[in-house]
Write a protein that holds these residues in place. Structure first.
Motif, PDB file in Angstrom:
ATOM      1  N   HIS A  43       0.830  -1.194   0.000  1.00  0.00           N
ATOM      2  CA  HIS A  43       0.000   0.000   0.000  1.00  0.00           C
ATOM      3  C   HIS A  43       0.870   1.252   0.000  1.00  0.00           C
ATOM      4  N   ASP A  44       0.409   2.277  -0.706  1.00  0.00           N
ATOM      5  CA  ASP A  44       1.098   3.575  -0.700  1.00  0.00           C
ATOM      6  C   ASP A  44       0.036   4.668  -0.758  1.00  0.00           C
ATOM      7  N   LEU A  45      -0.169   5.351   0.374  1.00  0.00           N
ATOM      8  CA  LEU A  45      -1.065   6.502   0.441  1.00  0.00           C
ATOM      9  C   LEU A  45      -0.197   7.743   0.471  1.00  0.00           C
ATOM     10  N   SER A  46      -0.399   8.656  -0.475  1.00  0.00           N
ATOM     11  CA  SER A  46       0.495   9.807  -0.593  1.00  0.00           C
ATOM     12  C   SER A  46      -0.285  11.052  -0.992  1.00  0.00           C
ATOM     13  N   PHE A  47       0.340  12.203  -0.732  1.00  0.00           N
ATOM     14  CA  PHE A  47      -0.209  13.496  -1.126  1.00  0.00           C
ATOM     15  C   PHE A  47       0.693  14.094  -2.189  1.00  0.00           C
ATOM     16  N   ARG A  48       0.095  14.536  -3.279  1.00  0.00           N
ATOM     17  CA  ARG A  48       0.849  15.060  -4.419  1.00  0.00           C
ATOM     18  C   ARG A  48       0.542  16.543  -4.610  1.00  0.00           C
ATOM     19  N   LEU A  49       1.599  17.319  -4.803  1.00  0.00           N
ATOM     20  CA  LEU A  49       1.489  18.748  -5.098  1.00  0.00           C
ATOM     21  C   LEU A  49       2.282  19.025  -6.362  1.00  0.00           C
ATOM     22  N   GLY A  50       1.629  19.608  -7.365  1.00  0.00           N
ATOM     23  CA  GLY A  50       2.294  19.846  -8.644  1.00  0.00           C
ATOM     24  C   GLY A  50       1.958  21.193  -9.231  1.00  0.00           C
ATOM     25  N   TYR A  77      -3.878   6.713  -3.737  1.00  0.00           N
ATOM     26  CA  TYR A  77      -3.728   5.419  -3.073  1.00  0.00           C
ATOM     27  C   TYR A  77      -3.339   4.386  -4.122  1.00  0.00           C
ATOM     28  N   ASP A  78      -2.178   3.769  -3.930  1.00  0.00           N
ATOM     29  CA  ASP A  78      -1.649   2.768  -4.853  1.00  0.00           C
ATOM     30  C   ASP A  78      -1.676   1.413  -4.155  1.00  0.00           C
ATOM     31  N   LEU A  79      -2.440   0.464  -4.740  1.00  0.00           N
ATOM     32  CA  LEU A  79      -2.573  -0.889  -4.197  1.00  0.00           C
ATOM     33  C   LEU A  79      -1.831  -1.857  -5.111  1.00  0.00           C
TER      34      LEU A  79
END
Length: 384
Positions: free
Chosen positions: A134-141, A176-178
């Motif tokens: 699992h990878d839960l992340s916040f992205r700012l671009g 969220y990457d599963l």
């Protein structure tokens, strides 16, 4: 914290400043120390992640003049490539090994007045929770977007969202990457995309797109190995510095006036590096906006009328969130000299700063009044 969707960039700038105030002291005498943030060190070889996502969005009707443009539901597609940091630079570990990426984003607004948009964005994706599956992340671009169907006084005057072909884009996203296999991941996302030209041309209400995403990531290696230990704090933590800079920008008064007016500023700031991630600053600056002079002349009742000074002077407090030589800049300022009151007494600024050498830096900033874009500033300066 509440986001007010008024079609302008970066509503959260002054909240970041207030949060940063709790972390350190005030500037004093400057000292020159070599920055260690970007020094390369031995670390595991980084890997690339490739992504492809479908996007569905709605358009927010944030002001009555754009209500006629919000009936459609835009759809889009994104292709991206992400570099997984592993500790080659000290700041990688300080931010829990974020991903740095480049994305190409297409939207069809399903509205002939708005047409399509094409954007290229660089971004940072910081993990909130990460395991092998699992990878839960916040992205700012942020980046640039091209709108073929923009406002035109004669051929497309109903498009008051976008008044120029070239616009800035800003993205906030929770992802969220599963893991479906050792290399394939299912991506679910919820984001907000914003497009605006920062008032360089008008009308410019800007577009806000809350977005749902579904797609796949291909991981060259998952999980990616990271450095065994965090780098020590940089040598300049707890030391002070001075910044001296000047900026240049341009803007329009309205859609009916196609003239672009120059805006200049000069800034003197004292700063202190309070942690490995943060600088705090206080300073003074002066502004000269020639569009205000044009407004005064238009409103004068007779040619010889005495007109107030359009120059402004202010004091500000600010924060710099550091990523090696790159920094996210946020300021909150108050005018103490403002004879021509064309706006309120407060202003906000948010931007990106890059420290090219120990001496020279450059910024691209957006200055706003009450979250309404005023001007995009191109700044150069020296750090002493």
């Amino acid at each position: 914290m509440i986001l007010r969707f008024k079609g302008r960039l970066q509503r959260v700038s002054f909240y970041l400043v207030i949060a940063a105030w709790w972390s350190g002291g005030l500037p004093g005498r400057a000292q020159t120390l070599p920055p260690a943030d970007s020094v390369k060190s031995a670390a595991p070889a980084s890997k690339i992640i490739f992504g492809a996502y479908a996007q569905g969005a709605i358009i927010i009707s944030h002001t009555p003049p754009v209500a006629h443009l919000v009936a459609s539901h835009p759809t889009g597609f994104e292709l991206n490539a992400q570099h997984q940091t592993t500790g080659a630079a000290p700041w990688h570990g300080w931010y829990k090994y974020p991903k740095v990426g480049l994305a190409l984003i297409y939207y069809d607004f399903h509205n002939p007045i708005l047409g399509q948009s094409y954007a290229a964005s660089v971004y940072l994706s910081k993990a909130i929770s990460r395991t092998a599956r699992h990878d839960l992340s916040f992205r700012l671009g942020t980046g640039l977007a091209y709108f073929p169907q923009h406002y035109d006084l004669y051929t497309n005057r109903k498009n008051n969202f976008v008044s120029s072909a070239l616009n800035a884009t800003l993205q906030f996203r929770l992802e969220y990457d599963l893991a479906l296999s050792p290399h394939l991941g299912l991506l679910l996302g919820l984001g907000l995309n914003h497009y605006s030209n920062g008032a360089t041309a008008k009308p410019n209400f800007g577009i806000n797109l809350p977005t749902l995403l579904l797609g796949f990531n291909y991981h060259q290696l998952r999980p990616v190995p990271t450095a065994p230990a965090l780098a020590p704090d940089p040598a300049d933590v707890g030391h002070n510095f001075w910044n001296l800079s000047t900026s240049l920008g341009y803007k329009q008064r309205s859609g009916g006036d196609q003239t672009h007016y120059l805006v200049n500023s000069v800034t003197l700031a004292a700063g202190r590096r309070v942690s490995r991630k943060s600088n705090l600053l206080v300073g003074v600056e002066g502004f000269y906006d020639r569009s205000l002079l044009a407004m005064l002349h238009d409103s004068a009742s007779h040619p010889g009328e005495h007109l107030p000074d359009v120059k402004k002077a202010s004091a500000f407090a600010g924060h710099e969130l550091l990523f090696g030589r790159l920094a996210l800049v946020t300021h909150l300022g108050v005018y103490f000299y403002n004879p021509y009151k064309s706006n309120g007494f407060l202003y906000e600024r948010v931007g990106l700063k890059y420290q090219f050498t120990n001496l020279l830096f450059a910024d691209i900033d957006l200055k706003a009044h009450r979250a309404i874009a005023d001007v995009i500033e191109f700044k150069v300066g020296v750090k002493l």
